[in-house]
Design an enzyme around this catalytic site. Structure first.
Site, PDB file in Angstrom:
ATOM      1  N   HIS A 132       0.797  -1.252   0.055  1.00 43.60           N
ATOM      2  CA  HIS A 132       0.007  -0.088   0.084  1.00 43.60           C
ATOM      3  C   HIS A 132       0.856   1.276  -0.072  1.00 43.60           C
ATOM      4  O   HIS A 132       0.453   2.419   0.409  1.00 43.60           O
ATOM      5  CB  HIS A 132      -1.091  -0.189   1.383  1.00 43.60           C
ATOM      6  CG  HIS A 132      -1.953  -0.980   1.039  1.00 43.60           C
ATOM      7  ND1 HIS A 132      -2.903  -1.415   2.112  1.00 43.60           N
ATOM      8  CD2 HIS A 132      -2.447  -1.905  -0.021  1.00 43.60           C
ATOM      9  CE1 HIS A 132      -3.609  -2.570   1.753  1.00 43.60           C
ATOM     10  NE2 HIS A 132      -3.433  -2.583   0.310  1.00 43.60           N
ATOM     11  N   ASN A 170      -3.360 -12.504  16.493  1.00 44.97           N
ATOM     12  CA  ASN A 170      -4.175 -11.562  16.482  1.00 44.97           C
ATOM     13  C   ASN A 170      -4.912 -11.400  17.809  1.00 44.97           C
ATOM     14  O   ASN A 170      -5.645 -12.537  18.135  1.00 44.97           O
ATOM     15  CB  ASN A 170      -5.208 -11.243  15.105  1.00 44.97           C
ATOM     16  CG  ASN A 170      -6.004  -9.742  15.078  1.00 44.97           C
ATOM     17  OD1 ASN A 170      -6.391  -9.166  16.014  1.00 44.97           O
ATOM     18  ND2 ASN A 170      -6.077  -9.644  14.032  1.00 44.97           N
ATOM     19  N   ALA A 178       0.918  -9.283  18.962  1.00 42.71           N
ATOM     20  CA  ALA A 178       2.006  -9.670  17.919  1.00 42.71           C
ATOM     21  C   ALA A 178       3.352  -9.429  18.970  1.00 42.71           C
ATOM     22  O   ALA A 178       4.383 -10.082  18.961  1.00 42.71           O
ATOM     23  CB  ALA A 178       2.162  -8.729  16.839  1.00 42.71           C
TER      24      ALA A 178
END
Ligand code: BJW
Length: 245
Positions: free
Chosen positions: A122, A216, A234
């Site tokens: 991204h 998660n 994490a």
């Protein structure tokens, strides 16, 4: 948070035996560094806006100063943060075996932790480019809080990130798909799994035989694809999954 010891051991064994590891990270891996996740409520000035309404080219054309200031705010925020144990753990893993690290994040924290060859799907928060530039664009001295303009054609600078409705960088997408197709373990860390085409990569990895592990603290859309879910932040979980240098 108490991690299930049996699941942790199973994940450790899979990672230890893997020849190529495909890692997909999302905003959650930077949460413990203090970078807000994309779909968390934003505070202060930006709390009135839905980030999904700001992350489009149409929004930028409509409200350039607003969107530009949102990115300036986020650049300043990221510059004031540091990588956390999860970023460092991934850099350590790459020193032990082949890792293909694909991130949806634009914050550069993987690179700051020492990871090389990070595939950024991204874009990057610190790489601006021209919107409708003339090819010879040059900036005029910027007005604070406004996007810089080209002195020659008047084009606006825009953040070098991928907004909704825009194609991902072609090479990054190609490399990410190759990583998904060739990893024998797919480690998915800190993503809601709601944004495509990134969210399709773990499924692609599974179809090609990878063992899929999701890390998660919350339920995610990728839990259904996972062979194993580690319900933990994490920064706590990743350093337990392989030896740290
Ligand atoms: C922790 C934690 C801790 C918390 N430890 N975890 C197929 C189906 C449906 C729609 C589409 C489709 N294909 C394409 C689309 C359209 C669209 C899309 O996906 N829309 C969906 C929202 C429905 N996709 C696109 O438009 C993409 N382009 C494209 O496909 O081009 C071809 C095309 C063109 C024209 C029309 C159609 C197709 C581009 C997507 C670009 C995404 N850009 C953004 C903004 C980047 C710039 C910026 O930041 O400003 O990227 S959106 C935003 O979401 C950002 C992120 O990278 C991305 C993913 O978010 P992420 O990382 O998952 O974060 P969160 O916040 O969602 O989740 C955080 C997670 O962390 C949570 O699960 C927490 O629990 C967890 N967490 N703390 C571990 N300590």
């Amino acid at each position: 948070m108490v991690l299930d010891a049996a699941l942790l051991e199973q994940a450790r064994a899979r990672i230890a035996a893997a020849r190529n590891i495909f890692v997909l990270t999302g905003a959650g891996i930077s949460a413990e560094s203090g970078v807000p996740t994309f779909r968390d409520a934003l505070t202060g000035l930006w709390s009135r806006f839905d980030p999904e309404d700001l992350a489009t080219e149409a929004a930028y054309r409509r409200h350039p100063a607003l969107v530009w200031r949102w990115y300036e705010h986020r650049r300043a925020l990221v510059l004031a943060t540091r990588p956390n144990p999860a970023h460092y753990a991934l850099a350590a893993l790459a020193a032990q075996k082949p890792v293909m690290l694909v991130t949806q994040n634009i914050d550069g924290l993987h690179q700051r932790a020492g990871s090389e060859h990070v595939i950024e799907l991204h874009g990057n928060l610190f790489a601006n480019r021209w919107l409708d530039g003339c090819g010879r664009c040059d900036t005029v001295p910027p007005v604070p809080g406004e996007p810089p303009h080209c002195a020659l054609c008047g084009a606006m600078m825009r953040p070098g990130v991928v907004w909704f409705g825009e194609d991902l960088p072609r090479v990054a997408r190609y490399r990410a798909e190759h990583a998904a197709e060739t990893g024998d373990v797919c480690l998915v860390v800190g993503t809601s799994g709601l944004v495509y085409p990134a969210a399709a990569l773990p499924g692609m990895a599974k179809e090609h035989g990878a063992f899929v592990i999701v890390v998660n603290p919350q339920v995610s859309a990728l839990d259904a694809t996972a062979d194993l879910v580690l319900t933990a932040p994490a920064g706590e979980c990743l350093p337990l999954l392989w030896p740290q240098a």
